[in-house]
Design an enzyme around this catalytic site. Sequence first.
Site, short mmCIF file in Angstrom:
data_model
loop_
_atom_site.label_atom_id
_atom_site.label_comp_id
_atom_site.label_asym_id
_atom_site.label_seq_id
_atom_site.Cartn_x
_atom_site.Cartn_y
_atom_site.Cartn_z
N ASP A 69 40.06 -28.94 -1.11
CA ASP A 69 40.35 -30.12 -1.49
C ASP A 69 41.73 -30.25 -1.95
OD1 ASP A 69 40.77 -28.79 -3.76
OD2 ASP A 69 38.87 -29.16 -4.69
N GLU A 103 34.57 -24.71 2.97
CA GLU A 103 34.13 -25.16 1.46
C GLU A 103 33.91 -26.80 1.66
OE1 GLU A 103 36.44 -25.17 -2.37
OE2 GLU A 103 35.84 -23.14 -2.23
N GLU A 144 41.64 -34.18 -6.26
CA GLU A 144 40.96 -33.38 -5.53
C GLU A 144 39.53 -34.02 -4.68
OE1 GLU A 144 42.23 -32.55 -8.10
OE2 GLU A 144 43.65 -30.91 -7.50
N HIS A 163 45.81 -25.51 -15.00
CA HIS A 163 46.86 -26.39 -14.11
C HIS A 163 46.38 -27.63 -13.80
CE1 HIS A 163 44.08 -25.06 -11.12
NE2 HIS A 163 44.71 -25.85 -10.19
N ARG A 220 46.02 -31.45 -12.65
CA ARG A 220 46.87 -32.62 -12.91
C ARG A 220 46.19 -33.36 -14.08
NH1 ARG A 220 49.38 -31.73 -8.13
NH2 ARG A 220 51.32 -33.05 -7.76
N HIS A 247 50.83 -20.94 -14.69
CA HIS A 247 51.05 -21.52 -13.42
C HIS A 247 52.76 -22.02 -13.37
CE1 HIS A 247 51.21 -24.57 -10.34
NE2 HIS A 247 49.85 -24.61 -10.17
C1 UD1 Z 1 47.67 -27.80 -6.29
C2 UD1 Z 1 46.44 -28.59 -5.70
C3 UD1 Z 1 45.15 -28.28 -6.65
C4 UD1 Z 1 45.13 -26.87 -6.82
C5 UD1 Z 1 46.44 -26.25 -7.25
C6 UD1 Z 1 46.02 -24.63 -6.95
C7 UD1 Z 1 47.05 -30.94 -5.09
C8 UD1 Z 1 47.11 -32.32 -5.11
N1 UD1 Z 1 46.68 -30.10 -6.12
O1 UD1 Z 1 48.05 -28.40 -7.55
O2 UD1 Z 1 44.11 -28.68 -5.84
O3 UD1 Z 1 44.12 -26.62 -7.73
O4 UD1 Z 1 47.24 -26.56 -6.37
O5 UD1 Z 1 47.02 -23.86 -7.84
O6 UD1 Z 1 46.92 -30.45 -3.71
N2 UD1 Z 1 55.18 -24.31 -7.93
C9 UD1 Z 1 56.23 -23.54 -7.90
N3 UD1 Z 1 55.67 -22.33 -7.05
C10 UD1 Z 1 54.61 -22.16 -6.60
C11 UD1 Z 1 53.65 -23.14 -6.46
C12 UD1 Z 1 53.94 -24.24 -7.41
O7 UD1 Z 1 57.11 -23.34 -8.33
O8 UD1 Z 1 54.51 -21.15 -5.79
C13 UD1 Z 1 55.55 -25.84 -9.04
C14 UD1 Z 1 56.42 -26.68 -8.03
O9 UD1 Z 1 57.36 -27.21 -9.16
C15 UD1 Z 1 55.51 -27.92 -7.83
C16 UD1 Z 1 54.41 -27.86 -9.28
O10 UD1 Z 1 54.39 -26.18 -9.41
O11 UD1 Z 1 56.20 -28.88 -7.78
C17 UD1 Z 1 53.17 -28.05 -8.81
O12 UD1 Z 1 52.71 -27.98 -7.45
P1 UD1 Z 1 51.60 -28.67 -6.68
O13 UD1 Z 1 50.86 -28.05 -5.36
O14 UD1 Z 1 52.02 -30.06 -6.52
O15 UD1 Z 1 50.30 -28.97 -7.59
P2 UD1 Z 1 49.44 -27.87 -8.32
O16 UD1 Z 1 49.06 -28.42 -9.67
O17 UD1 Z 1 49.90 -26.44 -8.00
N1 UDP Z 2 44.60 -16.74 -9.23
C1 UDP Z 2 45.48 -15.66 -9.02
N2 UDP Z 2 46.25 -15.44 -9.99
C2 UDP Z 2 46.50 -16.14 -11.14
C3 UDP Z 2 45.32 -16.87 -11.49
C4 UDP Z 2 44.41 -17.36 -10.42
O1 UDP Z 2 45.40 -14.93 -7.85
O2 UDP Z 2 47.57 -15.81 -11.91
C5 UDP Z 2 43.23 -16.74 -8.24
C6 UDP Z 2 41.89 -17.00 -8.94
O3 UDP Z 2 41.41 -15.60 -8.50
C7 UDP Z 2 41.17 -17.81 -7.91
C8 UDP Z 2 42.40 -18.90 -7.52
O4 UDP Z 2 43.56 -18.10 -7.88
O5 UDP Z 2 40.74 -17.20 -6.65
C9 UDP Z 2 42.32 -20.15 -8.10
O6 UDP Z 2 43.66 -20.75 -7.93
P1 UDP Z 2 43.85 -21.85 -8.94
O7 UDP Z 2 43.16 -21.94 -10.10
O8 UDP Z 2 45.28 -22.13 -8.77
O9 UDP Z 2 43.33 -23.30 -8.12
P2 UDP Z 2 41.82 -24.17 -7.79
O10 UDP Z 2 40.89 -22.83 -7.58
O11 UDP Z 2 41.63 -24.64 -9.31
O12 UDP Z 2 42.22 -24.97 -6.80
#
Ligand code: UD1
Ligand code: UDP
Length: 368
Positions: A95, A117, A131, A204, A206, A237
């Site tokens: 999603d 999924e 999502e 984490h 939004r 995160h």
């Molecule tokens: C995204 C997904 C969410 C998912 C989550 C998993 C969307 C809209 N959201 O949200 O569904 O649950 O990933 O974790 O698709 N960043 C880093 N390094 C990284 C990753 C992120 O620096 O490796 C920082 C960046 O500044 C980025 C911010 O995190 O701008 C947010 O990342 P983003 O992918 O936009 O949103 P998530 O909250 O991670």
């Molecule tokens: N996870 C990880 N390291 C962490 C936190 C979570 O590997 O520090 C794994 C967790 O086991 C799960 C996945 O990340 O499989 C979930 O990802 P996240 O919570 O970022 O996203 P969501 O599932 O809510 O989309």
Amino acid sequence: MKIISIFGTRPEAIKMGPVIKELEKYDIVESVICLTGQHREMLQQVLEAFHITPDYNLDIMKEKQDLFSITIDILERLKSVLEKECPDIILVHGDTTTSFVAGLAGFYMKIPVGHVEAGLRTYNICSPYPEEFNRQAIDIFSDFYFAPTQEAKRNLIQEGKIEKNIYVTGNTVIDALKNTIDEKYIDENLEWSRNSKMILLTMHRRENLGMPMRNVFKACRRILKENREVKIIFPVHKNPAIRRMVLEEFGKTENIRLIEPLDVVAFHNYMNKAYFVMTDSGGVQEEAPSLEKPVLVLRDTTERPEGVKAGVLKVIGTQEDRVYMEAKRLLEDKGEYERMSKANNPYGDGNAAKRIVDVLLEWYGGNK
Ligand code: UD1
Ligand code: UDP
């Protein structure tokens, strides 16, 4: 058969990992991996843990990315990859905005899309945001629905999707879990929390940024202050907005460790050693029943009702008093704790990836 798997965030990589490993077993399959790079470090951790080598990385991540930039950058950069590769099918997962845009690109180019999924729903378009929109939208243009549970299949059928295109496979996260848990796993953080009731915390989403997160963190501080036997481990995160708030709220708090995101092997093993989990994550809700760990879900809705029915998940929202009371109850009420930690895993037997690949092979065989 050329299959392109397109993903970009940590959870997608964890859950597509088993599918990619399964695809590698077949000579007839040319498996192409395209990262959008919506995540960077958190994605890299999974690729390393699962030994996945991508063919493309669109590398779109930037610090203040928003839904516009993620959408536009992926759509723009994906076009030439798809034109060059001409895959028979695109696989997307779950999603995220990566998955929605990759599926949309497939639809625009008339390439069949397989949604791993598929069928999870809250039917509240704002929760989780964005999502719920993404997953409903992906299911409008998908050709194959790999639903993790019967409940997900029912959602799809209710929406009028064609039943023969829906396959109940289990969730591939259970496949991943089969290879990560090691009862002897130990490291310095687990050593630190060894004789305590360790709560594993992640947040984490939004829609939880801002006051909801602050309220939860306040409740955690109260729990820590009143219960000296409790320790919290919080892999934070990478989102800078979250990091700032976490430091503001927990800067001087004792008995909590704020750590970098863990690689998936470590995270699964931390879960396995936790007393319970507090999270707004989707994937963690699916892993908990297998590990028999109660989860307090820090959200107002869940698209994982199976875990709630099984008894292992409790959706408690983000109000400070409610979070405090529910955590206190799990710490003090042995009966409640036992009930929540003795749930059956509703998310499959760990063979989801094989079922998905079998469907694709059969489809290709029939079309050759
Ligand atoms: C995204 C997904 C969410 C998912 C989550 C998993 C969307 C809209 N959201 O949200 O569904 O649950 O990933 O974790 O698709 N960043 C880093 N390094 C990284 C990753 C992120 O620096 O490796 C920082 C960046 O500044 C980025 C911010 O995190 O701008 C947010 O990342 P983003 O992918 O936009 O949103 P998530 O909250 O991670
Ligand atoms: N996870 C990880 N390291 C962490 C936190 C979570 O590997 O520090 C794994 C967790 O086991 C799960 C996945 O990340 O499989 C979930 O990802 P996240 O919570 O970022 O996203 P969501 O599932 O809510 O989309």
